[in-house]
Write a protein that holds these residues in place. Structure first.
Motif, PDB file in Angstrom:
ATOM      1  N   TYR A 176      67.072 101.537  43.529  1.00 29.28           N
ATOM      2  CA  TYR A 176      65.854 101.500  42.716  1.00 29.28           C
ATOM      3  C   TYR A 176      64.853 102.449  43.368  1.00 29.28           C
ATOM      4  N   SER A 177      64.395 103.444  42.605  1.00 26.90           N
ATOM      5  CA  SER A 177      63.529 104.466  43.178  1.00 26.90           C
ATOM      6  C   SER A 177      62.064 104.159  42.883  1.00 26.90           C
ATOM      7  N   VAL A 178      61.182 104.883  43.591  1.00 24.96           N
ATOM      8  CA  VAL A 178      59.743 104.722  43.353  1.00 24.96           C
ATOM      9  C   VAL A 178      59.411 105.160  41.926  1.00 24.96           C
ATOM     10  N   CYS A 184      61.868  98.761  46.454  1.00 26.17           N
ATOM     11  CA  CYS A 184      62.729  99.946  46.333  1.00 26.17           C
ATOM     12  C   CYS A 184      63.853  99.876  47.376  1.00 26.17           C
ATOM     13  N   ASP A 202      64.102 104.731  50.585  1.00 26.96           N
ATOM     14  CA  ASP A 202      62.653 104.910  50.677  1.00 26.96           C
ATOM     15  C   ASP A 202      62.078 104.244  51.931  1.00 26.96           C
TER      16      ASP A 202
END
Lengths: 556, 443
Positions: free
Chosen positions: A442-444, A511, A515
């Motif tokens: 899960y990205s920013v 995230c 990250d």
């Protein structure tokens, strides 16, 4: 400038006095009171070899035993700092400090005693050991419960060194000056009115020995580059400062090589850094961004979903998780100074206290690479490790050392005992406390896309929390409005207020580990007389739903 | 040898200056002996003593400056420290802001040393702890406290003939009393140069009374309230604003004292006209050395007079650059008080909040010297001249400038220390419209 310094402990009067006529420039540095300046070449000349240290350590242990000590430990320490302080095109100061001496801790009649000396001779050390035993003897008369230490393995002779690539103390001063002045020049070229920058280097050379048969030689390095860029709108008289996006790290000079693989471009177009920092680029960006802050929209107070960058979240973790789970606070030993804790033993015993949402796992460690807490062994000869404090939202453990572990039924110490110098007694200090990253990718970018009405915060700012760690307020460096999944421009005058349990239960999503980054400080304060400790906190960007945001703009 | 007398200090400093080959040389010699005792959970937790003496040598060639220190005092060590400072000075880049050392000065004689305080023993400290612990236990309370006493000397000399010496003593005591059911907490601070003014039992009793009265606090709605701030409650907001009173930052446009277009607010009335703030090293309640670390004489200095900003602090470089007199950072802060006792001030209050102390005060916005923090260890609701009930702690967001404009009354002064550990003389303040922004469950 001085009050913008991200110190937990504010500058003390003795720090002003210590420096007498020696100006430290506009930046008032929170220099440890026990440190004194030395020349550059002295930093690299070793005092004693390991064999000599072992001999002196044995003098201390034997002297303590001869006075009835059932346990004793000794720390022979050499603590070095270097500061290079600049503003705009000027070097304001270059300071090298050194502190050298011995601290001896004993248990006599079930009671602790401590004494220290800078007379690092057989006679001086034996005398200090006798003093420590005499203090323990005296206090044992009013002692109610004898000290109980959990066992720890005898280590024999071991050593550990921060795995640095380049010793920052060996880098010529001129190279450091050039780097800072170049960063300052970029900030000025890009519209800053003022810029203050500095390098703060730490090297702890410490030798520990105990009557448990452990002899531990450690060489610990830390580095903290700071760069504060100020812009002024002369028309309105408004001024703003943007602080650096570096972190203090347990690293050598390689932290400053700014390698591209460590740069992260956030969805707001702001560059942040992982394990290597580019101070020249950050100074350039800082100047551009601080001018934008002056023109940014003042925030409308209310409830927002917060998206918190690791450069910000570390401080919230520190205050609302790190401190309340220190066992000495929980038990009341800090009641007169730092305070107690809402996270009482009954909550831990219930095995069902929901500290946060089920997304939330907070772990403690003294082993993360590049972290400030990362060491091989703590200051009472315990090998370091990692353990969970909050697991899937539930409170599961505290931070405990050898004389506390039995209270929470731990068979061994957590290995988080620390003293700021040879001159101070070691006690339980916060290890690194970090938020475990989300397990699914899960990205920013995805996180921002999922927020309807929110604020994205980068960098740490103002911070305050009550003495039991319920109610807190945090500011930041840069604030971006999120509207229907998109960044909708910069905001200013933002602070959020919440309650620890409510806040961590509002944690909606974290995230993934790509990250994950560290933040931290050299100046976590605790104890009377107060001592400072360096600590890191890792996290990935994290979302908290419906947090109360206030507007901090005022007219005076 | 941590404490040297004037002759011993002078002898060492003369030796240092005579060894110097630099254009200019300045040396500072400091020593202290501290004794402390700490207790918690109604038992002594740690006790100890710390002592140290150190010598700082500053050498300069032209505008190049080097600094070195040592804590050994034989001839070879003194030679070594001087040569090291000189070597660093040769290696240093030129600092365009370098200022030459001072010439000979005249000093007032200080009254900061009290023999009584030097005579404190470990037994005395143990009795201090007992004076808290025994009555705490008798009242179903738990005491946690800290007592520290110190004996200090400072001396300096430079190659232009300055010599200064001072000896000082001090003690600081704090105790927190918590009810064993966890529902109440009280606190007190005492800070003196002379131990004969101190009574651990008297002080402990105040914390005990507050702890007992503060049990089972009620929540009130956050908002703007009239507050009575005991000296320990306002010291941090005052001190932190004071640290922002530097002339250079004001001239540079980055201070609450900056005006528009490069001007400053010097000479402007920023505060209520009853506000008078000054420093005075000779004040009998907060005596200090009468010289700054660079050898400049410290004198009574007015910072705020009848609400008007009268002075800002200067570095020597900035004063020279601006062609104005040098105003060094002071050694104490004194706010003029009145004659009203705390009881009188409560009696004169229709509706308000009594605040014992504030905690974790941090700057939110330097532009407005806006601070946030929380009440702690004894917060009470006042109605019709009486304390009605204890209330839950609250977070405030307030500017010191706003606070010092909304003055209702000024009471008696007390000597207190804020977080910077500078001993100050601050009155109890009654302030209207003080802004509380949220409730805390902390006890």
């Amino acid at each position: 400038m001085k009050d913008n310094f991200s110190d937990f402990m504010r500058l003390k009067r003795r720090d002003f006095l210590r420096w007498g006529g020696v100006g430290l420039g506009g930046l008032m540095l929170p220099i440890p009171a026990w440190a004194t300046p030395v020349s550059a070449e002295a930093l690299l000349d070793p005092r004693l070899d390991v064999r000599q240290k072992k001999q002196l350590a044995d003098v201390a242990l034997n002297a303590a035993k001869s006075k009835g000590a059932s346990y004793a430990d000794v720390r022979i320490g050499r603590y070095l700092n270097q500061f290079v302080v600049t503003r705009e095109d000027k070097v304001e100061n270059i300071v090298n400090t050194e502190s050298y001496g011995v601290g001896i801790r004993v248990i006599v009649n079930g009671t602790w005693g401590f004494a220290s000396t800078n007379d690092v001779t057989q006679e001086g050390i034996a005398k200090a050991a006798y003093n420590a035993a005499a203090i323990a003897q005296a206090n044992s008369k009013i002692q109610k419960e004898p000290v109980k230490l959990v066992p720890t393995p005898s280590l024999g002779e071991v050593s550990w060194k921060t795995p640095i690539e380049k010793n920052a103390f060996e880098v010529p001063i001129s190279e450091k000056v050039d780097l800072l002045l170049t960063a300052n020049a970029r900030a000025m070229e890009n519209g800053a009115n003022y810029v203050n920058s500095l390098l703060f280097l730490v090297n702890e050379q410490k030798y520990f020995a105990s009557t448990d048969g452990s002899y531990v030689d450690q060489d610990i390095h830390r580095i903290w580059p700071i760069c504060r860029v100020t812009a002024i709108d002369t028309e309105s008289g408004q001024f703003k400062t943007r602080n650096e996006f570096s972190a203090p790290m347990g690293m050598g000079y390689e932290y400053l090589d700014g390698r591209a693989s460590s740069k992260i471009q956030t969805p707001a177009g702001v560059t942040v850094y992982r394990n290597h920092y580019d101070i020249i680029e950050d100074a350039t960006n800082g100047a551009k961004q601080v001018k934008e802050v002056l023109k940014a929209k003042s925030v409308q107070p209310g409830k927002y979903d917060l998206v918190l960058d690791p450069s910000h979240l570390w401080l919230t973790i520190h205050e609302s998780v790190g401190h309340p789970l220190e066992l000495d606070r929980v038990l009341g030993y800090e009641a007169n100074f730092a305070g107690t804790s809402f996270a009482t033993l009954d909550k831990w015993q219930s095995k069902s206290f929901q500290y946060g949402s089920k997304e939330v796992t907070l772990f403690a460690d003294k082993i993360q690479p590049n972290s400030l807490g990362g060491v091989g062994y703590d200051d009472e000869g315990v090998q370091t490790k990692r353990w969970d404090l909050v697991k899937d939202g539930v409170l599961v453990n505290y931070q405990a050392i050898r004389d506390q572990a039995h209270i929470i039924n731990e068979p061994e110490s957590h290995g988080c005992c620390y003293a700021q110098s040879w001159n101070d007694v070691q006690f339980q200090r916060m290890p690194n406390v970090s938020l475990a990253p989300g397990k699914t990718p899960y990205s920013v970018e995805e996180m921002i896309k999922d927020v309807e009405k929110g604020i994205y915060i980068i960098g740490d700012g103002s911070f305050s929390i009550d003495q039991q760690r319920y109610n807190f307020q945090f500011g930041g460096q840069l604030f971006f409005e999120i509207k229907e999944g998109k960044i909708a421009g910069m905001l200013r005058d933002v602070s959020y207020q919440s309650n620890t349990q409510e806040f961590w239960n509002s944690c909606a999503k974290i995230c993934d580990e790509s990250d994950y980054r560290l933040g931290g400080s050299f100046f976590d304060g605790k104890g009377q007389p107060s001592q400072s400790s360096a600590v890191s906190h890792g996290s990935s960007t994290t979302r908290f739903n419906q947090v109360n945001v206030i507007n901090t703009a005022r007219k005076i | 040898m941590p404490i040297l007398n004037e002759e011993e200090a002078k002898r060492i400093l003369q030796k240092v200056i005579s060894l110097s080959q630099a254009d200019e040389c300045e040396a500072n010699l400091n020593g202290s002996e501290n004794g402390n005792i700490r207790y918690a959970r109604n038992a002594v937790s740690t006790a100890g003593s710390q002592s140290n003496t150190s010598l700082v040598v500053q050498a300069s060639f032209g505008k190049k400056l080097g600094v070195s220190t040592i804590n050994e005092f034989d001839d070879a060590s003194l030679e070594k420290v001087v040569r090291r400072a000189e070597e660093l000075a040769r290696l240093a880049p030129e600092n365009p802001e370098f200022v030459s050392i001072l010439g000979p000065q005249a000093y007032d004689s200080s009254n900061s040393f009290k023999q009584n305080t030097v005579e404190i023993t470990a037994d005395y400290r143990k009795d201090v702890a007992q004076s808290s612990i025994t009555p705490a236990a008798a009242n179903d309370l738990t005491a946690a406290g800290y007592f520290v006493d110190s004996n200090n000397f400072a001396a300096m000399m430079n190659s232009k003939g300055v010599f200064a010496y001072n000896q000082s003593t001090g003690l600081n005591f704090t105790v927190t009393m918590r009810s064993n059911d966890g529902s109440g907490s009280g606190w007190v601070m005492r800070d003196y140069s002379d131990v004969s003014k101190f009574s651990a039992s008297e002080a402990s009793q105040i914390a005990i009374d507050k702890a007992l009265q503060s049990r089972n606090p009620q929540a009130i709605e956050p908002g703007k309230y009239t507050v009575i701030l005991e000296p320990a409650a306002s010291i941090d907001m005052l001190e932190q604003m004071f640290f922002n009173m530097g002339a250079r930052e004001a001239d540079e446009g980055r201070s609450f004292l900056s005006g528009k277009g490069g001007a400053t607010k010097l000479g402007e009335k920023l505060f209520d006209e009853r506000i008078n703030l000054y420093s005075d090293p000779l004040h009998p309640e907060v005596p200090t050395a009468t010289w700054a670390g660079d050898g400049f004489p410290l004198k009574r200095t007015q910072w705020i007079e009848n609400g008007v900003v009268k002075n800002m602090t200067y570095t020597r470089y900035w004063a020279e650059n601006k062609g104005v007199p040098y105003v060094p950072f002071p050694s104490n802060i004194i706010m003029e008080g009145g004659s009203a006792s705390l009881e009188d001030m409560i009696k004169d209050t229709k509706k308000g909040i009594l605040v014992t102390r504030m905690w974790y005060i941090r700057e939110v916005d330097p532009q407005t010297v806006l601070y946030t923090g929380l009440t702690r260890d004894g917060t009470f609701y006042i109605e019709n001249g009486q304390i009605k009930f204890p209330i839950k702690n609250m977070r405030f967001n307030e500017s010191t400038v706003v606070m010092l404009n909304n003055i209702e009354a000024i009471g008696k002064q007390e000597r207190v220390q804020g977080e910077a550990e500078i001993s100050c003389l601050i009155p109890t303040l009654k302030v209207r419209d003080f802004t509380f922004t949220s409730l805390s469950d902390s006890i």
